[in-house]
Design a protein around this motif. Structure first.
Motif, mmCIF file in Angstrom:
data_model
loop_
_atom_site.group_PDB
_atom_site.id
_atom_site.type_symbol
_atom_site.label_atom_id
_atom_site.label_comp_id
_atom_site.label_asym_id
_atom_site.label_seq_id
_atom_site.Cartn_x
_atom_site.Cartn_y
_atom_site.Cartn_z
ATOM 1 N N ALA A 30 32.110 40.404 46.284
ATOM 2 C CA ALA A 30 32.950 40.207 45.095
ATOM 3 C C ALA A 30 33.632 38.846 45.178
ATOM 4 O O ALA A 30 33.772 38.143 44.183
ATOM 5 C CB ALA A 30 33.979 41.322 44.987
ATOM 6 N N GLY A 31 34.015 38.453 46.387
ATOM 7 C CA GLY A 31 34.673 37.165 46.585
ATOM 8 C C GLY A 31 33.762 36.001 46.242
ATOM 9 O O GLY A 31 34.211 34.973 45.745
ATOM 10 N N ASP A 32 32.474 36.196 46.530
ATOM 11 C CA ASP A 32 31.539 35.119 46.226
ATOM 12 C C ASP A 32 31.314 34.979 44.727
ATOM 13 O O ASP A 32 30.998 33.906 44.230
ATOM 14 C CB ASP A 32 30.196 35.364 46.930
ATOM 15 C CG ASP A 32 30.367 35.369 48.444
ATOM 16 O OD1 ASP A 32 31.378 34.803 48.907
ATOM 17 O OD2 ASP A 32 29.507 35.927 49.133
ATOM 18 N N ILE A 33 31.449 36.077 44.008
ATOM 19 C CA ILE A 33 31.180 36.030 42.573
ATOM 20 C C ILE A 33 32.416 35.571 41.796
ATOM 21 O O ILE A 33 32.362 34.669 40.982
ATOM 22 C CB ILE A 33 30.748 37.414 42.051
ATOM 23 C CG1 ILE A 33 29.563 37.941 42.855
ATOM 24 C CG2 ILE A 33 30.353 37.306 40.587
ATOM 25 C CD1 ILE A 33 29.223 39.367 42.527
ATOM 26 N N LEU A 34 33.521 36.239 42.066
ATOM 27 C CA LEU A 34 34.742 35.918 41.341
ATOM 28 C C LEU A 34 35.605 35.107 42.278
ATOM 29 O O LEU A 34 35.984 35.602 43.324
ATOM 30 C CB LEU A 34 35.509 37.202 41.013
ATOM 31 C CG LEU A 34 34.896 38.159 40.025
ATOM 32 C CD1 LEU A 34 35.691 39.437 40.024
ATOM 33 C CD2 LEU A 34 34.906 37.534 38.647
ATOM 34 N N ARG A 35 35.909 33.864 41.912
ATOM 35 C CA ARG A 35 36.759 33.114 42.817
ATOM 36 C C ARG A 35 38.157 33.677 42.758
ATOM 37 O O ARG A 35 38.763 33.744 41.696
ATOM 38 C CB ARG A 35 36.754 31.646 42.430
ATOM 39 C CG ARG A 35 35.553 30.940 43.005
ATOM 40 C CD ARG A 35 35.193 29.773 42.154
ATOM 41 N NE ARG A 35 34.942 30.200 40.783
ATOM 42 C CZ ARG A 35 34.209 29.487 39.943
ATOM 43 N NH1 ARG A 35 33.702 28.349 40.318
ATOM 44 N NH2 ARG A 35 34.011 29.910 38.721
ATOM 45 N N PHE A 36 38.649 34.140 43.890
ATOM 46 C CA PHE A 36 40.005 34.684 43.887
ATOM 47 C C PHE A 36 40.646 34.479 45.242
ATOM 48 O O PHE A 36 39.998 34.123 46.220
ATOM 49 C CB PHE A 36 40.018 36.166 43.524
ATOM 50 C CG PHE A 36 39.095 36.988 44.364
ATOM 51 C CD1 PHE A 36 39.311 37.145 45.714
ATOM 52 C CD2 PHE A 36 37.992 37.607 43.790
ATOM 53 C CE1 PHE A 36 38.460 37.893 46.491
ATOM 54 C CE2 PHE A 36 37.139 38.350 44.565
ATOM 55 C CZ PHE A 36 37.370 38.491 45.910
ATOM 56 N N GLU A 37 41.920 34.745 45.275
ATOM 57 C CA GLU A 37 42.667 34.566 46.515
ATOM 58 C C GLU A 37 42.403 35.730 47.459
ATOM 59 O O GLU A 37 42.197 35.555 48.638
ATOM 60 C CB GLU A 37 44.174 34.490 46.202
ATOM 61 C CG GLU A 37 45.002 34.008 47.349
ATOM 62 C CD GLU A 37 44.579 32.619 47.788
ATOM 63 O OE1 GLU A 37 44.591 32.377 48.993
ATOM 64 O OE2 GLU A 37 44.232 31.787 46.904
#
Lengths: 611, 146
Positions: A204-211
């Motif tokens: 999910a981190g790779d898809i949606l850039r988030f903290e």
């Protein structure tokens, strides 16, 4: 106007060629470089560049340049990082409209500092699909002449920028799709739920850039939302951090089965801030979606973004982000359903095994009881024949009675032995782990079991180095002792040699031995190597077709016991994340090889050596 | 004297059973496995009157095969099958194939040895009757077929 177009190379033929290239297969970098060059050529600018937004940091990074005077240092410049709202880039990014300045020395804010001295005209157009969308970047051209750029230039460059936006959007979608497909694949084969949840937050981190991203699942007994996986600061609280369903924003999502998408979570009345991935000051945007399975909501997947460092560069999650996260959540839900179904299958297999086991056990115990009843029957007969209750037993009867009592005592002892064996088998996997030296355990077992056997020759090969393992010393001793007893009781009568070897083995060396070794557990496993303990005798050995069978419960060549001995040994070794196999040559002797993962400490000693 | 064969892979079961039946005056042989039992049946010169066999030895069908071997050797041999408590399915199969009866080894509250003595007695009697019937039939004058 036609004359203008010709003079400044504003050819719509070339423009359509460039636009078509947006859907081509070349790299994005090459495309953006082409567009920068095209913009410079078409407008007669001195130089130009393309800068793309970094959504998580809120800055713009130069990715393509064209024209004169560019140096590596210029290219490393980040735009709009800390600039005020008045700069050209800031205006383009915040309004999503092109900005054309005829003379920067007159018209721009006093703190405006161009990259290059002598710049007069600047034309900057947003790279965006429409005015509503977040700006993906900027296509910028500049000139030493004042009023160098016309409306036509602006239109031309805008088309290039729009084409770039199309391509970037397509890239994004492709990347998301690929990541989602990959996630689907991984989730389908994830060995267990904890592995699955860890991969979810990673992908999910790779898809949606988030903290940060955290996954909560509803515990089936406590009915609380328990943190199962996260990427950042909450890591220490995995399995302990929990919400009541309905508590806080995350609890609300679980209770209502609906998503929450907020710009500033702290201002929402539902927000409680019990477990924070980032400080409230930093918290920029919040997105949480329910994870639904066949049984309804089973958990919540939430992501957070930090506040954008540039005040005009919004960092909110978009509707598209929400859709992606919901897609991920639905895959997780399906995977959890799968995992739970699998659990049920495993459970029913276990029940079948129990069924077989109880049939075998009742047969064995039934035999014992039958024999006991036989002795009891005979005892009654002997005593009855002796005459009235107070008559004295003659010496002959006394001997019969003593014999029968001995038989019964033996029968009861064997029942107890079976119960013990059964209990060991059932509890082989329940370990009280502590740091243990496997070599020391081998030494103790040999010392305990060997002095009594003088018909057999014993060879012990133990190096000086310790073999540190996480183990239940009592259970491990039980397993090793069974292997020694097994060999010794069979060979006692005719004598022979029994060899015990314990040494250190690297992970690779262990793999090369063709053992199906379990995957490394965190902090252990092949990295540190294995304790390799070998028990060998020179007896008849184990026939090829029996090498696997001997470890199954209720298989025995001995008349006593339930045939659980080697099944218990395997159970204990496997509970230690180790492996055991019989690797001897039939006819030449039995050879039991045990592998136990070493703990990471003591890695200083050279691997693969030892006794 | 009535000849009995006990087939069971558990020593203590065999010993207890043989002792009890010997007390009743039977001539008792023992076999410690299915194959040993089959050999004993095939090798006996006048067959056994009663065979008592455990149902589950090599596998859960061992008793059925002993039954078949015994009946093949002497059709009037009576076979009593010993089963684990509650395992009736196999026992029923044996009854269908002509076993005299089945006895559950650990029937709660029952002195299974007295029960077995009774069953063996009944089995021996049925065999005697069957043999008498055959003998009587054999004494009929043979009439040539018309």
């Amino acid at each position: 106007m036609g004359e203008d177009l010709t003079r400044s190379n504003l050819s719509f033929k070339t423009l359509s060629k460039y636009a078509r290239r947006a859907v081509g297969t070349g790299s994005v970098r090459d495309l953006l470089s082409d567009y920068a060059r095209a913009a410079v050529a078409a407008t007669g600018a001195l130089r130009g560049f393309v800068a793309l937004a970094e959504f998580d940091a809120g800055g713009l990074v130069i990715v393509a340049t064209a024209g004169a005077d560019w140096t590596e240092e210029h290219r490393r410049n980040r735009l709009a990082d800390r600039d005020g709202a008045g700069t050209i880039t800031a205006r383009v990014a915040s309004t999503c409209r092109p900005v054309c300045v005829g003379d920067v020395t007159q018209a721009v804010a006093p703190d405006y500092r161009p990259f290059f001295p002598g710049v007069r005209s600047v034309l900057a157009v947003p790279i965006a699909l429409d005015a509503e969308e977040r700006v993906r970047g900027i296509l910028n051209v500049e000139s030493d002449h004042a009023d160098a750029f016309t409306r036509e230039h602006e239109a031309y460059v805008s088309v290039l920028a729009y084409s770039a936006a199309l391509r970037l959007a397509a890239e994004d979608l492709r990347a998301r799709e690929a990541a989602l497909v990959q996630m689907g694949r991984e989730l389908a084969v994830a060995p267990d739920i904890s592995h699955l949840t860890r991969r979810v937050v990673e992908i999910a981190g790779d898809i949606l850039r988030f903290e940060d991203c955290s996954l909560f699942l509803i515990d089936r007994t406590s009915r609380r939302l328990v943190l199962k996986a996260t990427r950042g600061s909450l890591r220490d609280q995995v399995s302990s951090a929990s919400y009541e369903v309905g508590e806080g924003l995350t609890g609300w999502v679980a209770e209502h089965g609906k998503s929450v998408r907020l710009g500033s979570p702290d201002e929402d009345p539902r927000h409680k801030g019990l477990y924070r991935e980032i400080t409230p000051v930093e918290a920029g945007a919040f997105l949480a979606v329910p994870i639904k399975s066949m049984d309804g909501v089973v958990g919540v997947l939430r992501v957070l973004r930090r506040n954008s460092t540039s005040p005009w560069f919004p960092n909110d999650f978009t509707e598209a982000d929400e859709e992606v996260l919901a897609t991920i959540a639905s895959q997780v839900g399906a995977a959890i359903d799968n995992a739970r179904l699998l659990d049920r299958v495993v459970q029913s297999e276990r029940m079948a095994a129990w069924g077989e086991m109880s049939a075998m056990t009742s047969h064995q115990i039934g035999n014992r009881v039958f024999a006991l009843k036989g002795a009891l029957n005979e005892l009654e007969y002997v005593v009855d024949v002796a005459g009235p209750p107070d008559a004295p037993l003659d010496a002959l009867k006394r001997r019969d009675v003593a014999e029968l009592l001995g038989e019964m005592r033996d029968g009861v002892a064997r029942l107890e032995e079976m119960l013990g064996e059964f209990r060991d088998f059932v509890r082989a996997g329940a370990l009280a782990l502590a740091p243990v030296d496997a070599a020391e355990v081998v030494r103790e077992v040999v010392a305990d079991t060997f002095p009594r056997r003088d018909t057999m020759r014993l060879e012990v090969n133990l190096g000086d180095e310790s073999l540190p393992v996480q183990a239940d010393a009592v259970k491990l001793k039980r397993a090793f002792a069974e292997l020694v007893e097994n060999a010794v009781t069979m060979r006692e009568a005719e004598g022979g040699t029994f060899t015990v070897t314990a040494r250190r083995l690297t992970g690779e060396a262990a793999q090369q031995r063709g053992m199906a070794l379990p995957a490394p557990v965190s902090g252990r496993g092949p990295a540190a190597g294995y304790a390799h303990v070998v028990f060998e005798d020179d007896g008849p050995g184990v026939a090829e077709e029996n090498k696997e069978r001997i470890f199954q419960p209720f298989v025995t060549s001995r008349s006593r016991g339930m045939g659980l001995g080697l099944a218990i040994v395997r159970g204990i070794i496997e509970a230690h994340h180790g492996a055991i196999a019989e690797t001897g040559t039939p006819g030449k002797g039995a050879r039991f090889e045990v592998f136990l993962p070493l703990t990471a400490e003591n890695r200083g000693s050279p691997p693969g050596v030892g006794a | 004297m009535c000849r009995i064969l006990i087939v069971d892979d558990d020593d203590s079961v065999r010993v207890a059973l043989a002792r009890r039946l010997q007390r009743e005056g039977y001539d008792v042989d023992q076999a410690a496995s299915e194959s040993e039992g089959s050999r004993a049946i095939a090798g006996s010169d006048r067959g056994y009157d009663v065979v008592i066999t455990d149902m589950s030895m090599d596998d859960s069908e061992s008793g059925v095969r002993i039954l078949e071997a015994a009946v093949a050797r002497d059709v009037f041999t009576e076979v009593i099958v010993l089963t684990a408590y509650g395992n009736v399915a196999n026992a029923v199969e044996c009854m269908k194939r002509g076993a005299f009866d089945y006895v559950e080894k650990s029937l709660p509250g029952v002195d299974v040895f007295e029960l077995l003595v009774l069953k063996v007695e009944q089995a021996a009697q049925r065999r005697r009757q069957a043999l008498q019937t055959v003998r009587r039939l054999e004494q009929f004058p043979r009439t040539p077929p018309a």
